[in-house]
Design an enzyme around this catalytic site. Structure first.
Site, PDB file in Angstrom:
ATOM      1  N   SER A 187     -17.965 -11.644 -13.074  1.00 18.32           N
ATOM      2  CA  SER A 187     -17.212 -12.544 -12.205  1.00 18.32           C
ATOM      3  C   SER A 187     -18.023 -13.202 -11.097  1.00 18.32           C
ATOM      4  CB  SER A 187     -16.027 -11.802 -11.597  1.00 18.32           C
ATOM      5  OG  SER A 187     -16.483 -10.689 -10.871  1.00 18.32           O
ATOM      6  N   HIS A 215     -11.907 -12.132 -16.769  1.00 21.41           N
ATOM      7  CA  HIS A 215     -12.177 -13.561 -16.532  1.00 21.41           C
ATOM      8  C   HIS A 215     -12.345 -14.354 -17.825  1.00 21.41           C
ATOM      9  CE1 HIS A 215     -12.522 -13.860 -12.134  1.00 21.41           C
ATOM     10  NE2 HIS A 215     -12.883 -12.594 -12.194  1.00 21.41           N
ATOM     11  N   LYS A 246      -5.247 -13.313 -13.349  1.00 31.98           N
ATOM     12  CA  LYS A 246      -6.203 -14.408 -13.142  1.00 31.98           C
ATOM     13  C   LYS A 246      -5.666 -15.657 -13.852  1.00 31.98           C
ATOM     14  CE  LYS A 246      -9.632 -11.594 -11.324  1.00 31.98           C
ATOM     15  NZ  LYS A 246      -9.958 -10.270 -11.866  1.00 31.98           N
TER      16      LYS A 246
HETATM   17  C1  LIG Z   1      -9.997  -8.936 -11.368  1.00 26.97           C
HETATM   18  C2  LIG Z   1     -10.614  -7.945 -12.251  1.00 26.97           C
HETATM   19  C3  LIG Z   1      -9.985  -6.715 -12.503  1.00 26.97           C
HETATM   20  C4  LIG Z   1      -8.729  -6.290 -11.797  1.00 26.97           C
HETATM   21  O1  LIG Z   1      -7.613  -6.884 -12.323  1.00 26.97           O
HETATM   22  P1  LIG Z   1      -6.230  -6.783 -11.530  1.00 26.97           P
HETATM   23  O2  LIG Z   1      -5.233  -7.240 -12.529  1.00 26.97           O
HETATM   24  O3  LIG Z   1      -6.334  -7.678 -10.349  1.00 26.97           O
HETATM   25  O4  LIG Z   1      -6.034  -5.356 -11.158  1.00 26.97           O
HETATM   26  C5  LIG Z   1     -10.583  -5.853 -13.405  1.00 26.97           C
HETATM   27  N1  LIG Z   1     -11.745  -6.162 -14.014  1.00 26.97           N
HETATM   28  C6  LIG Z   1     -12.393  -7.328 -13.779  1.00 26.97           C
HETATM   29  C7  LIG Z   1     -13.665  -7.621 -14.483  1.00 26.97           C
HETATM   30  C8  LIG Z   1     -11.854  -8.248 -12.877  1.00 26.97           C
HETATM   31  O5  LIG Z   1     -12.489  -9.392 -12.649  1.00 26.97           O
END
Ligand SMILES: *Cc1c(COP(=O)(O)O)cnc(C)c1O
Length: 398
Positions: A187, A215, A246
């Site tokens: 990310s 992502h 996301k």
């Molecule tokens: C944002 C993210 C998460 C967490 O996801 P949530 O649904 O916000 O708990 C987990 N792993 C990665 C790689 C992320 O970018």
């Protein structure tokens, strides 16, 4: 430490806390912050679903029909909508089955903690997400092998090491399991895991594979089906974790895997058993989002059009935009103070893009992370990039 000493320490820490900008509008192409309209140039609402009329309508109808919350999934909380969402996610991801949890974080905890014990072996990319690191810790596994970021040669070295460790039986008389875990899209830099090579190494060394596609979901692959689809590896990655927070713009997380494995997650996951289910509104929103993606790839196509357009503009101006293979576009500035100042000036000029600094990235790798979305028009992107240019000239970055 006395209670007084504790609160003195807490007061010092509290002074250092950063206050986030407070948003007083929906999360569309623009945001209202302190009464000021600014371009939303750094959110993970890749597809513009946070303001999608169809999804809003679906939520209104569902809440009217089914109310607000449900309950614990294993007791009296498994709602028809949860079941429908899990079915649709499994279909969307071309997987046997799915389990939905309240976040990607929860999904990672479930995926690792449920199947990995103290005497197993986890092999993890050095830059994996914090929730994976926590999941591995929670499993209590002693043998944690970390390979250099994206480096499949180093991964193979770790697999050889794991093979030696795995010759010693666990105390239950069985041989240890080896699990390789990687983010799909990383990310901070937007680079991709070399999944085909990871899968073939996993096959060679009889390891299981897990990818966290937070992502990549709604972004990569055909119609946003994620990194496994992007690399055409259906059925070859054991555990796929996704987030609904996301590209889906809602909240929730999920795992897709073989039917029996999903059954075991539902039977044993502590995050599933001892934490409440996704609300009706969230579940209905996610269900509608999957439906929209299954009907048409127009949002995903627009996201990528915007991504290519934005990256080309930044490159032309001479910005260092790293090696991203996804819409995530790091504008590398290096210095932490410069990144903060750059972001503050952008805000003044009507662009919201937060600085990313240590500990999220290395001390000399501070940056501003720009993420375009399907809700931006070309004009929006032109505006955003032109303000970057203006600030860069003022701060003598270009
Ligand atoms: C944002 C993210 C998460 C967490 O996801 P949530 O649904 O916000 O708990 C987990 N792993 C990665 C790689 C992320 O970018």
């Amino acid at each position: 430490m006395t209670k007084d000493a504790f609160y003195t320490e807490i007061a010092q820490l509290a002074k250092l806390a950063n206050e986030p900008r407070i948003i007083g509008s929906s999360e569309g192409a623009y945001l209202t912050i302190n009464g000021k309209k600014v371009l939303n140039f750094c959110s993970s609402h890749y597809l513009g679903f946070a303001t999608d009329e169809r999804i809003i309508k679906a939520v209104q109808l569902a809440v009217k029909e089914y109310g607000i919350g449900t309950g614990y999934r294993t007791l009296a909380g498994t709602h028809l909508l949860h079941v429908e969402l899990e079915k649709s996610l499994a279909r969307f991801k071309n997987a046997e089955d799915a389990i939905v949890l309240t976040g990607g974080y929860m999904a990672n905890l479930t995926a690792v903690q449920t199947i990995i014990g103290k005497e197993d072996i986890v092999i993890s990319d050095a830059l994996n997400h914090a929730s994976i690191i926590d999941a591995v810790r929670l499993s209590g596994v002693k043998n944690k092998l970390i390979y250099k970021h994206l480096d499949t040669n180093d991964l193979e070295e770790k697999l050889k090491e794991a093979k030696i460790i795995a010759q010693t039986k666990r105390s239950d008389g069985k041989f240890p399991l080896i699990l390789i875990i990687t983010d799909g899209v990383f990310s901070m830099d937007g680079d991709l895991a070399p999944l085909p090579e990871i899968v073939s190494l996993a096959n060679k060394y009889e390891a299981l594979t897990m990818v966290d596609d937070a992502h990549g979901e709604g972004v990569l692959g055909k119609g946003g089906r994620g990194i496994v689809d992007h690399f055409n590896l259906h059925g070859q990655v054991d555990i796929e974790v996704g987030t609904l927070s996301k590209a889906f713009s809602v909240m929730g997380g999920f795992i897709t895997a073989k039917k029996d494995l999903i059954k075991v997650f539902k039977q044993k996951s502590r995050q599933f058993l001892f934490s409440n289910a996704l609300t009706i509104a969230d579940t209905a929103a996610n269900f509608e989002a999957v439906k929209i993606l299954e009907e048409s790839d127009q949002h995903v196509v627009k996201l990528w059009d915007n991504t290519k357009y934005l990256k080309a503009q930044f490159k032309q101006l001479g910005f260092d935009i790293g090696q991203s293979k996804s819409p995530i576009t790091p504008i590398m500035l290096g210095d932490e103070q410069l990144s903060k100042e750059f972001s503050a000036k952008l805000f003044e000029y009507g662009v919201f893009a937060t600085p990313i600094v240590f500990p999220m990235v290395a001390k000399d790798a501070s940056r501003i992370r720009v993420i375009p979305s399907a809700s931006h028009s070309k004009n929006d992107i032109d505006f955003g990039v032109s303000q970057f240019e203006k600030v860069a000239k003022e701060l003598k970055v270009l």
